[in-house]
Scaffold this motif. Sequence first.
Motif, PDB file in Angstrom:
ATOM      1  N   SER A 243       1.129  -0.952  -0.176  1.00  0.00           N
ATOM      2  CA  SER A 243      -0.065   0.181   0.535  1.00  0.00           C
ATOM      3  C   SER A 243       0.568   1.173  -0.140  1.00  0.00           C
ATOM      4  N   VAL A 247       1.025   3.890  -3.106  1.00  0.00           N
ATOM      5  CA  VAL A 247       1.437   5.554  -2.893  1.00  0.00           C
ATOM      6  C   VAL A 247       1.852   6.396  -2.672  1.00  0.00           C
ATOM      7  N   SER A 292      -1.174  16.612  -7.157  1.00  0.00           N
ATOM      8  CA  SER A 292      -1.811  16.179  -6.667  1.00  0.00           C
ATOM      9  C   SER A 292      -2.613  15.724  -6.111  1.00  0.00           C
ATOM     10  N   MET A 296      -4.595  11.944  -5.421  1.00  0.00           N
ATOM     11  CA  MET A 296      -5.126  11.479  -4.202  1.00  0.00           C
ATOM     12  C   MET A 296      -6.836  11.188  -4.479  1.00  0.00           C
ATOM     13  N   LEU A 299      -6.918   8.020  -7.031  1.00  0.00           N
ATOM     14  CA  LEU A 299      -6.579   6.477  -6.405  1.00  0.00           C
ATOM     15  C   LEU A 299      -7.363   6.061  -6.034  1.00  0.00           C
ATOM     16  N   ALA A 300      -7.663   6.600  -4.440  1.00  0.00           N
ATOM     17  CA  ALA A 300      -8.275   6.625  -3.920  1.00  0.00           C
ATOM     18  C   ALA A 300     -10.252   6.148  -4.410  1.00  0.00           C
ATOM     19  N   SER A 303      -9.165   2.349  -5.089  1.00  0.00           N
ATOM     20  CA  SER A 303      -8.071   2.021  -4.645  1.00  0.00           C
ATOM     21  C   SER A 303      -8.880   0.062  -4.080  1.00  0.00           C
ATOM     22  N   ILE A 322      -4.783   1.808   0.933  1.00  0.00           N
ATOM     23  CA  ILE A 322      -4.984   2.303  -0.213  1.00  0.00           C
ATOM     24  C   ILE A 322      -5.816   2.994   0.159  1.00  0.00           C
ATOM     25  N   GLU A 325      -4.710   5.691   3.333  1.00  0.00           N
ATOM     26  CA  GLU A 325      -2.693   6.667   2.635  1.00  0.00           C
ATOM     27  C   GLU A 325      -3.265   7.976   1.583  1.00  0.00           C
ATOM     28  N   THR A 326      -3.979   7.281   0.959  1.00  0.00           N
ATOM     29  CA  THR A 326      -3.843   8.414  -0.237  1.00  0.00           C
ATOM     30  C   THR A 326      -3.720  10.219   0.233  1.00  0.00           C
ATOM     31  N   ILE A 329      -0.507  12.166  -0.262  1.00  0.00           N
ATOM     32  CA  ILE A 329       0.220  12.744  -1.517  1.00  0.00           C
ATOM     33  C   ILE A 329      -0.023  14.125  -1.519  1.00  0.00           C
TER      34      ILE A 329
END
Length: 474
Positions: A243, A247, A292, A296, A299-300, A303, A322, A325-326, A329
């Motif tokens: 993960s 990221v 960024s 973010m 990816l979210a 995920s 993931i 944690e995004t 970013i």
Amino acid sequence: MKTIRNLFYNASYQLLITLIPLLTQPYISRVLLPKGNGIYTYTWSIIQYFVLIGDLGITLYGNREIAYHRDDKKERSRIFWEIEILQLCTTTISVLAFFIFLHFDHQYFTFQLLQIVWLIAQGIDISWYFMGLEDFKKTVLRNTLVKAVSVILIFVVVKTPADLWKYILIQGGAQLLGGLSLWPYLRGSVERVSVSVNGIIKHLYPAFVLFIPNIAIQVYAVVNRTMLKQFDSTVSAGYFNFSDSLVKTILSIVTATGTVMLPHIANKFSQGDMRGVNNSLYRSMNFVSAISVPLMFGLAALSMKFAPWFFGHKYNEVGELIFFETPIIVLIAWSTVVGRQYLMPVKRIRDYTISVTIGAVANIIVNVPLILAVGASGAAIATVISEALVTAYQVFAVRDSLQIRKMFTGQWKYFVSGLVMFVIVNFISSRISMTFIHLGVEVFIGIIVYTVGVMLTRAHIVDEVRRLVRARFH
């Protein structure tokens, strides 16, 4: 134009190292299985502490010092040899310390011993010299070749869980070859000069000053993996590693600007051009936010479906990690601008050190209860909390020397556009299966939605792109 060219080279390389895990991680996750990946993650996390000792802040210090003296060949040659000899000495001490550690810790002894290649690579790494010269072409081209060779070796050599030792050697060996490949480029760039013991030692303290924040950075970059193994399981450490690596891989596209802008801003600072320093910072903040924020949200949105498809059905938990944690970013993108592109070049190391120390202490404090409560998800949440504290303190620290409002003016436009993109992409992702074609379609739709959003809101990045286009063609 030189700065734009360096951004292109470094961004291209960051794109390459973004693509490499996309090629190798699905293969490695299935071949080595969660247990093998967990062992690799744990032993790698241990060696990184000793790599940190070997570095002793020299990479950042050397980058900055070469940038300060890059126009004086004789002086930069003297500085280079003094700093490199110091680096070899500190690495030797670190190697001895690692062998002492191995004498007392026999768990995964063979795998731990193989990881020492990373430490040797640290000793001969001179990329800081070329970064200080703002010569990114050499480091990018050579490292690209080395990375390509390592990818081929992974697919050819690593076939079963028993090949974990080969994977460790390939990963460390790539670092070692990458470092060695830069030495031939020194010919004609540095001269033979006499150095003294006092000349070498004088670099120890200022490098150590940068080493202190590096300790903190390493703690909350690596300690999660070590603590997960101790308080949860080796497998959880492997889940978190996949993960966090994914990221951070996506994040590397954004933080490439920090590597390029540090010597550029350091040189402006050495010339007393504070107006140029501040203007570069404001533009850089706008750029990293524009990049960024969609990364973010994008990816979210993907995920939960992406992780089991990408890593394999045994890695469902990675998708949740993931998602949690995004936010880092954006947080790390901002702290890269304020910390790496401003505080460090203008020698405000104390503020930088305090910020990362706060993050490290917070990470350790919240890690234990969160890991005990929710396992690997706790480590992901702890990472976000610590990065938020780092960024908050850095912004607070520069409130008197920079215009905070100017730094964040118009940022809401990126977040609104990104949030709309998240809702649309997440809706699509929840209703279709994850395939390579579907992923491409979702990414394409996300890019279109976000681009339309920033254009409709007239975000600052639109004006920046127009300015660059005019400068290029006029």
